[in-house]
Design a protein around this motif. Structure first.
Motif, PDB file in Angstrom:
ATOM      1  N   ILE A   1       1.192  -0.997   0.391  1.00 45.42           N
ATOM      2  CA  ILE A   1      -0.022  -0.027   0.580  1.00 45.42           C
ATOM      3  C   ILE A   1       1.490   0.979  -0.014  1.00 45.42           C
ATOM      4  CG2 ILE A   1      -1.303   1.509   1.361  1.00 45.42           C
ATOM      5  CD1 ILE A   1      -2.763  -1.598   3.119  1.00 45.42           C
ATOM      6  N   ILE A   2       0.658   2.083  -1.037  1.00 50.37           N
ATOM      7  CA  ILE A   2       1.237   3.454  -1.463  1.00 50.37           C
ATOM      8  C   ILE A   2       0.225   4.726  -0.613  1.00 50.37           C
ATOM      9  CG2 ILE A   2       2.662   5.087  -1.779  1.00 50.37           C
ATOM     10  CD1 ILE A   2       3.622   2.329  -4.047  1.00 50.37           C
ATOM     11  N   VAL A   3       0.895   5.595   0.132  1.00 53.33           N
ATOM     12  CA  VAL A   3      -0.103   6.997   1.059  1.00 53.33           C
ATOM     13  C   VAL A   3       0.622   8.077   0.405  1.00 53.33           C
ATOM     14  CG1 VAL A   3       0.481   6.029   3.057  1.00 53.33           C
ATOM     15  CG2 VAL A   3      -1.487   7.436   2.982  1.00 53.33           C
ATOM     16  N   GLY A   4       0.128   8.771   0.234  1.00 48.93           N
ATOM     17  CA  GLY A   4       0.831  10.301   0.154  1.00 48.93           C
ATOM     18  C   GLY A   4       0.493  10.785   1.016  1.00 48.93           C
ATOM     19  N   THR A   5       1.869  12.065   1.609  1.00 44.41           N
ATOM     20  CA  THR A   5       1.899  12.610   2.041  1.00 44.41           C
ATOM     21  C   THR A   5       2.576  13.885   2.000  1.00 44.41           C
ATOM     22  OG1 THR A   5       1.434  13.060   4.536  1.00 44.41           O
ATOM     23  CG2 THR A   5       3.229  12.045   4.415  1.00 44.41           C
ATOM     24  N   ASP A   6       1.882  15.123   2.203  1.00 45.91           N
ATOM     25  CA  ASP A   6       2.385  15.925   2.285  1.00 45.91           C
ATOM     26  C   ASP A   6       3.121  17.311   4.004  1.00 45.91           C
ATOM     27  OD1 ASP A   6      -0.266  17.660   2.592  1.00 45.91           O
ATOM     28  OD2 ASP A   6      -0.084  18.453   1.377  1.00 45.91           O
ATOM     29  N   GLY A   7       2.754  16.209   4.303  1.00 50.49           N
ATOM     30  CA  GLY A   7       2.651  16.693   6.193  1.00 50.49           C
ATOM     31  C   GLY A   7       1.905  17.360   7.034  1.00 50.49           C
ATOM     32  N   SER A   8       0.449  17.499   6.144  1.00 48.78           N
ATOM     33  CA  SER A   8      -1.098  18.312   6.474  1.00 48.78           C
ATOM     34  C   SER A   8      -1.935  17.314   7.204  1.00 48.78           C
ATOM     35  CB  SER A   8      -1.950  18.833   5.287  1.00 48.78           C
ATOM     36  OG  SER A   8      -1.876  17.505   4.444  1.00 48.78           O
ATOM     37  N   ASP A   9      -2.200  18.168   8.095  1.00 49.01           N
ATOM     38  CA  ASP A   9      -3.060  16.727   9.097  1.00 49.01           C
ATOM     39  C   ASP A   9      -4.130  16.179   8.117  1.00 49.01           C
ATOM     40  OD1 ASP A   9      -2.364  18.459  11.562  1.00 49.01           O
ATOM     41  OD2 ASP A   9      -4.233  19.648  11.283  1.00 49.01           O
ATOM     42  N   SER A  10      -4.566  16.005   6.951  1.00 46.55           N
ATOM     43  CA  SER A  10      -5.414  15.794   5.787  1.00 46.55           C
ATOM     44  C   SER A  10      -5.187  14.967   5.374  1.00 46.55           C
ATOM     45  CB  SER A  10      -5.833  17.166   5.119  1.00 46.55           C
ATOM     46  OG  SER A  10      -7.057  16.009   3.771  1.00 46.55           O
ATOM     47  N   SER A  11      -3.554  14.831   4.933  1.00 45.67           N
ATOM     48  CA  SER A  11      -2.764  14.047   4.701  1.00 45.67           C
ATOM     49  C   SER A  11      -2.943  12.443   5.609  1.00 45.67           C
ATOM     50  CB  SER A  11      -1.192  14.198   3.666  1.00 45.67           C
ATOM     51  OG  SER A  11      -0.794  14.930   4.767  1.00 45.67           O
ATOM     52  N   PHE A  12      -2.240  13.254   6.870  1.00 45.10           N
ATOM     53  CA  PHE A  12      -2.295  12.386   7.585  1.00 45.10           C
ATOM     54  C   PHE A  12      -3.146  11.784   8.037  1.00 45.10           C
ATOM     55  CE2 PHE A  12       1.465  15.045   9.926  1.00 45.10           C
ATOM     56  CZ  PHE A  12       2.335  14.474   9.132  1.00 45.10           C
ATOM     57  N   ARG A  13      -4.293  11.813   7.713  1.00 49.52           N
ATOM     58  CA  ARG A  13      -5.611  11.561   8.487  1.00 49.52           C
ATOM     59  C   ARG A  13      -5.670   9.578   7.285  1.00 49.52           C
ATOM     60  NH1 ARG A  13      -8.469  16.356   8.209  1.00 49.52           N
ATOM     61  NH2 ARG A  13      -8.156  17.192  10.273  1.00 49.52           N
ATOM     62  N   ALA A  14      -4.952  10.337   6.485  1.00 47.23           N
ATOM     63  CA  ALA A  14      -4.805   8.905   4.736  1.00 47.23           C
ATOM     64  C   ALA A  14      -4.235   8.702   5.752  1.00 47.23           C
ATOM     65  CB  ALA A  14      -4.683   9.925   3.526  1.00 47.23           C
ATOM     66  N   VAL A  15      -3.215   8.927   5.909  1.00 48.52           N
ATOM     67  CA  VAL A  15      -2.062   7.551   6.259  1.00 48.52           C
ATOM     68  C   VAL A  15      -2.612   6.631   7.650  1.00 48.52           C
ATOM     69  CG1 VAL A  15      -0.006   8.135   8.030  1.00 48.52           C
ATOM     70  CG2 VAL A  15       0.028   9.385   6.044  1.00 48.52           C
ATOM     71  N   ASP A  16      -3.667   7.737   8.104  1.00 50.37           N
ATOM     72  CA  ASP A  16      -3.928   6.779  10.076  1.00 50.37           C
ATOM     73  C   ASP A  16      -4.621   5.384   8.927  1.00 50.37           C
ATOM     74  OD1 ASP A  16      -2.951   8.511  11.128  1.00 50.37           O
ATOM     75  OD2 ASP A  16      -4.850   9.369  11.614  1.00 50.37           O
ATOM     76  N   ARG A  17      -5.940   6.116   7.156  1.00 50.54           N
ATOM     77  CA  ARG A  17      -6.413   4.577   7.243  1.00 50.54           C
ATOM     78  C   ARG A  17      -5.821   3.953   6.957  1.00 50.54           C
ATOM     79  NH1 ARG A  17     -11.779   5.499   5.416  1.00 50.54           N
ATOM     80  NH2 ARG A  17     -12.216   5.561   7.106  1.00 50.54           N
ATOM     81  N   ALA A  18      -4.349   4.382   5.552  1.00 50.48           N
ATOM     82  CA  ALA A  18      -3.665   3.437   4.581  1.00 50.48           C
ATOM     83  C   ALA A  18      -3.200   2.757   6.326  1.00 50.48           C
ATOM     84  CB  ALA A  18      -3.256   4.271   4.063  1.00 50.48           C
ATOM     85  N   ALA A  19      -2.329   2.994   7.435  1.00 53.33           N
ATOM     86  CA  ALA A  19      -2.434   2.330   8.256  1.00 53.33           C
ATOM     87  C   ALA A  19      -2.636   1.148   8.906  1.00 53.33           C
ATOM     88  CB  ALA A  19      -1.756   3.217   9.163  1.00 53.33           C
ATOM     89  N   THR A  20      -4.012   1.424   9.473  1.00 52.60           N
ATOM     90  CA  THR A  20      -4.887   0.659   9.902  1.00 52.60           C
ATOM     91  C   THR A  20      -5.438  -0.560   8.781  1.00 52.60           C
ATOM     92  OG1 THR A  20      -6.328   2.419  10.476  1.00 52.60           O
ATOM     93  CG2 THR A  20      -7.497   0.209  10.148  1.00 52.60           C
ATOM     94  N   ILE A  21      -5.116  -0.562   7.266  1.00 53.83           N
ATOM     95  CA  ILE A  21      -5.620  -1.281   6.361  1.00 53.83           C
ATOM     96  C   ILE A  21      -4.110  -2.297   6.188  1.00 53.83           C
ATOM     97  CG2 ILE A  21      -5.691  -1.570   3.983  1.00 53.83           C
ATOM     98  CD1 ILE A  21      -7.451   0.965   3.580  1.00 53.83           C
ATOM     99  N   ALA A  22      -3.429  -1.700   6.541  1.00 58.58           N
ATOM    100  CA  ALA A  22      -1.826  -2.182   5.827  1.00 58.58           C
ATOM    101  C   ALA A  22      -1.655  -3.422   7.933  1.00 58.58           C
ATOM    102  CB  ALA A  22      -0.873  -1.044   6.527  1.00 58.58           C
ATOM    103  N   ALA A  23      -2.683  -2.685   8.451  1.00 56.95           N
ATOM    104  CA  ALA A  23      -1.952  -3.661  10.131  1.00 56.95           C
ATOM    105  C   ALA A  23      -3.153  -4.864  10.214  1.00 56.95           C
ATOM    106  CB  ALA A  23      -2.623  -2.784  10.906  1.00 56.95           C
ATOM    107  N   ASP A  24      -4.095  -4.553   9.168  1.00 56.69           N
ATOM    108  CA  ASP A  24      -5.290  -5.971   8.270  1.00 56.69           C
ATOM    109  C   ASP A  24      -5.038  -6.777   7.947  1.00 56.69           C
ATOM    110  OD1 ASP A  24      -6.976  -4.403  10.983  1.00 56.69           O
ATOM    111  OD2 ASP A  24      -8.150  -3.199   9.328  1.00 56.69           O
ATOM    112  N   THR A  25      -4.239  -6.175   7.005  1.00 59.61           N
ATOM    113  CA  THR A  25      -4.062  -7.570   6.006  1.00 59.61           C
ATOM    114  C   THR A  25      -2.484  -7.787   6.060  1.00 59.61           C
ATOM    115  OG1 THR A  25      -2.984  -5.755   4.129  1.00 59.61           O
ATOM    116  CG2 THR A  25      -5.514  -6.232   4.383  1.00 59.61           C
TER     117      THR A  25
END
Length: 150
Positions: free
Chosen positions: A7-31
């Motif tokens: 899974i690749i997640v993009g971030t620019d350091g914004s709060d918004s992008s960190f929310r995407a990181v959180d979701r991607a990390a949850t999926i990565a943890a589950d799979t």
């Protein structure tokens, strides 16, 4: 369908992008997938660096020019991902535009999911020029998850 492997997640350091990181990390943890946290940047022009050094001082200017902000963004995102349960995390900081960088990384890493935040989808500039999430969704050859972050 098999579980996601990379899974690749993009971030620019914004709060918004960190929310995407959180979701991607949850999926990565589950799979059990490898999570690749990526940030694209452009090196600053020498005149911009000099101006910022004059305004902020050399000891602070390095934090807002060049790759330093992107490196800090992926470091912070990696910590968040680990806290969310992701076990296998890689970080990538690349000189380039976000969309081509994410798509290229997806190919290089044989990713089967790209995760981005939705920030920019409803802006006027996003509607006219195309936002990162919309362009990634159009151009990626893999599944794309656009996380509602705003």
């Amino acid at each position: 369908m098999a579980a996601y492997q990379t899974i690749i997640v993009g971030t620019d350091g914004s709060d918004s992008s960190f929310r995407a990181v959180d979701r991607a990390a949850t999926i990565a943890a589950d799979t059990g997938a490898t999570l690749v946290v990526a940030s694209a940047y452009h090196p600053s022009r020498p005149e911009d660096v000099a101006r910022l050094q004059d305004q902020l001082g050399a000891d602070v200017a390095y934090q807002v020019v060049g790759s330093s902000p992107a490196e800090e963004a992926v470091r912070a995102a990696s910590e968040r991902a680990r806290s969310a349960g992701a076990k296998k995390i890689d970080t990538v900081v690349v000189d380039g535009e976000p969309v081509p960088t994410l798509i290229r990384l997806a190919g290089e890493r044989s990713a089967d999911l790209l995760v981005v935040g939705n920030r920019g989808l409803n802006t006027l500039a996003g509607r006219i020029l195309g936002s990162v999430p919309a362009e990634v969704a159009r151009k990626a050859g893999v599944d794309v998850l656009v996380v509602h972050t705003t």
